[in-house]
Scaffold this active site. Structure first.
Site, PDB file in Angstrom:
ATOM      1  N   LYS A 190       0.857  -1.189   0.000  1.00 14.47           N
ATOM      2  CA  LYS A 190       0.000   0.000   0.000  1.00 14.47           C
ATOM      3  C   LYS A 190       0.890   1.234   0.000  1.00 14.47           C
ATOM      4  O   LYS A 190       1.304   1.735   1.046  1.00 14.47           O
ATOM      5  CB  LYS A 190      -0.913   0.000   1.229  1.00 14.47           C
ATOM      6  CG  LYS A 190      -2.059   1.015   1.120  1.00 14.47           C
ATOM      7  CD  LYS A 190      -3.013   0.644   0.004  1.00 14.47           C
ATOM      8  CE  LYS A 190      -4.191   1.593  -0.090  1.00 14.47           C
ATOM      9  NZ  LYS A 190      -5.108   1.239  -1.178  1.00 14.47           N
ATOM     10  N   SER A 393      -8.606  -0.305  -4.897  1.00 16.20           N
ATOM     11  CA  SER A 393      -8.856   0.020  -3.502  1.00 16.20           C
ATOM     12  C   SER A 393     -10.365   0.158  -3.268  1.00 16.20           C
ATOM     13  O   SER A 393     -11.100  -0.798  -3.433  1.00 16.20           O
ATOM     14  CB  SER A 393      -8.089   1.286  -3.098  1.00 16.20           C
ATOM     15  OG  SER A 393      -7.834   1.296  -1.712  1.00 16.20           O
TER      16      SER A 393
END
Length: 600
Positions: A190, A393
């Site tokens: 991430k 996401s």
């Protein structure tokens, strides 16, 4: 003196009000006249011209006034796909002319356009592509290579130098300003927040970006190799050794079929439609042809219902974003999408839904709310997700509520992870501005989201726990949707970005395909026959008149508030508005990409 100034103010106010009334009347009648525009006449022996320049958006408003004055593209991806399909069965259309001029659309969109061109050509419709004096970039050529013949102008450029993406980092600038970004995240891949805490790519981020570039390069090379009969090895050699080809060199390498000026291209088209040299070439542009009814092109709708296409485009935020009067909002509001899904779910005419996702994510809470709306609809009707350029996401989160997922091979997807970013500007305020802060509180965490102090270890633990809990929920949503164990999802999650092609290999996507493929799958799931199907786009975009009316009403409310409140009340109202904006973003848990990779 006060009487005269008051009188003058009243006269000016009255004149301004009358002017606005006249303006809106003219505005309204002009919009009505534009709305009455009839479909163009298509003559026998016509050529469908497809101007390919700039972006190809997901949606273009049907409001004729906004089209006339809003600027930008005149057609969208769906209109282009539909126009090429209709042209394939329309006896009046005898050829297609692709006119490239600096395409800037992302690669997943270009794949959809190219596939529509391929299908038109395979139907027997001649397709010719040309670039004129503007030359060709890789994006232009990727689409043009699907044509039967490709021409470019003499002395024009031909860009062929491979693909790359660049990330901007701000850590050095923030250090100079004595601003400390405080990043918390779940998932080693991430990379959201990296541009604020690093000066270069981390190893995991570099790994995933290389994979995305590899997929784009592979799709490009495979398509061109098959279309032009050139080996991938030879194409790679050209990219490494001849980055900026001349048009003549591109012809010699068999990348294009010849060098022709526009008038010579028109002569070639005349020969394709059996017209004599020197006669007028009958053309119709996609902008006009998209208004031709399907029934007039030799096709007919099948089934007794419709497929709704619900567009989920932009960064995810809570509520209903307030777009500008001229449109162009890049925010996807949770309320907006929930209402669109509710409309599709409760409509007796809607038999299936295609959820078109083109979003890098955003608010985790809003993503969860939209997932719920998608799931409710999927419990009653087939819901097929079609991923556009990016569905990552939070964009993937909401897609997990559907029955199945289609993506383009170069779609940017995955990024199953969450993060939080808080800024400590204590050093900036104190050292740069001489501003200090002090206060009292009733509990140790009352100023948790303050920008004037660093996070304590306990505060980091609290926020980290919130992020981990959101990540666990995200994993569970995906596991339920994909029929996988949570542990298996975690292995391919960790915030990692995947191309659509690779996402299929790891089980995050069912198959690769276009928006048109998703509509076909939805119609088949609803037993609507072979197609084409009646479709409806949701949410319904507001017209320019509606946007200006809302803006006018907002201005009127602000003027009334200014006239009926005192200075203290107005100050309180401004502070409340500022607080609402800050609360909506600062310190909230985010499920989004750090940036949208642009591959050039």
């Amino acid at each position: 003196m006060r009487f005269l100034s008051t009188l003058a103010a009243n006269v000016i106010g009255t004149l301004v009000a009358l002017g606005l009334v006249v303006f809106f009347f003219v505005f309204f009648f002009f919009a009505v006249s534009l709305s009455a525009d009839q479909s163009p006449t298509v003559q026998s022996g016509s050529v469908l011209t497809v101007p390919l320049s700039g972006d190809i958006p997901e949606r273009v408003t049907d409001d004729p006034f906004q089209k006339a004055f809003g600027g930008g593209p005149k057609y969208d991806l769906r209109a282009l796909q539909t126009s090429l399909r209709k042209a394939s069965s329309d006896a009046r259309i005898e050829a297609v002319w692709l006119r490239t001029k600096g395409l800037s659309a992302d690669w997943a969109t270009l794949e959809e356009v190219r596939e529509a061109v391929v299908q038109a050509r395979e139907s027997g419709l001649p397709v010719l592509a040309s670039s004129g004096e503007f030359g060709m970039t890789e994006k232009d050529y990727f689409v043009a290579s699907a044509a039967d013949s490709v021409f470019t102008a003499p002395q024009s450029s031909f860009e062929y130098n491979g693909f790359g993406t660049t990330v901007t980092f701000f850590d050095g600038a923030l250090q100079r300003l004595e601003v400390e970004p405080q990043l918390l995240r779940a998932g080693k891949y991430k990379s959201a927040g990296e541009p604020f805490v690093r000066s270069d790519l981390s190893a995991p981020n570099r790994e995933q970006l290389r994979a995305l570039l590899g997929t784009t390069n592979e799709q490009f090379m495979t398509a061109v190799s098959e279309a032009r009969g050139i080996s991938s090895e030879a194409l790679n050699r050209l990219a490494e050794e001849n980055a900026l080809l001349t048009s003549a060199a591109a012809r010699d390498e068999n990348l294009v079929d010849g060098l022709r000026y526009e008038d010579e291209v028109r002569d070639r088209l005349r020969s394709l439609v059996d017209g004599s040299v020197g006669s007028d070439l009958s053309t119709v542009s996609v902008d006009g042809y998209q208004r031709i009814p399907v029934e007039d092109t030799g096709q007919s709708y099948t089934g007794s219902g419709q497929v709704d296409i619900v567009y989920a485009e932009g960064s995810i935020v809570a509520g209903d974003p307030d777009p500008s009067p001229l449109g162009g909002s890049q925010a996807l509001g949770s309320t907006t999408l929930k209402e669109a899904m509710e409309t599709a779910r409760t409509s007796s005419q809607t038999k299936a839904v295609v959820l078109r996702v083109n979003s890098p994510g955003g608010s985790a809470a809003a993503s969860e709310a939209m997932w719920r709306a998608v799931k409710r609809t999927a419990n009653e009707k087939p819901v097929i997700v079609s991923m556009g350029d990016v569905a990552a996401s939070g964009g993937y989160y909401l897609a997990a509520g559907a029955d199945s997922i289609l993506a383009a091979p170069t779609t940017t997807t995955g990024s199953i992870g969450v993060f939080g970013l808080l800024v400590n500007a204590e050093g900036f305020f104190e050292e740069k501005l001489g501003v200090t802060f002090d206060g009292v509180r009733t509990s140790p965490y009352a100023d948790l989201y303050s920008t004037s102090k660093p996070l304590s270890p306990d505060e980091r633990r609290l926020l980290g726990g919130s992020i981990d809990a959101t990540y666990d929920t995200f994993l569970q949503r995906v596991a339920d949707a994909r029929g996988m164990d949570v542990e298996a999802v975690d292995q391919v999650a960790q915030g990692r970005v995947w191309s659509g092609q690779d996402a299929k290999e790891v089980g995050l996507v069912d198959t690769t395909g276009t928006l048109a493929d998703a509509i076909s799958a939805a119609g088949a799931a609803a037993d609507l026959g072979e197609g084409p199907y009646r479709t409806r786009a949701l949410p319904q975009p507001k017209t320019l008149v509606e946007r200006f009316s809302e803006q006018f009403a907002t201005q009127a409310r602000q003027m009334w508030r200014s006239a009926t409140t005192n200075a203290l009340e107005r100050k309180f109202w401004r502070q409340k508005q500022m607080l609402d904006r800050v609360v909506g973003t600062h310190g909230s848990v985010q499920a989004r990409l750090p940036f949208e990779p642009t591959i050039d």
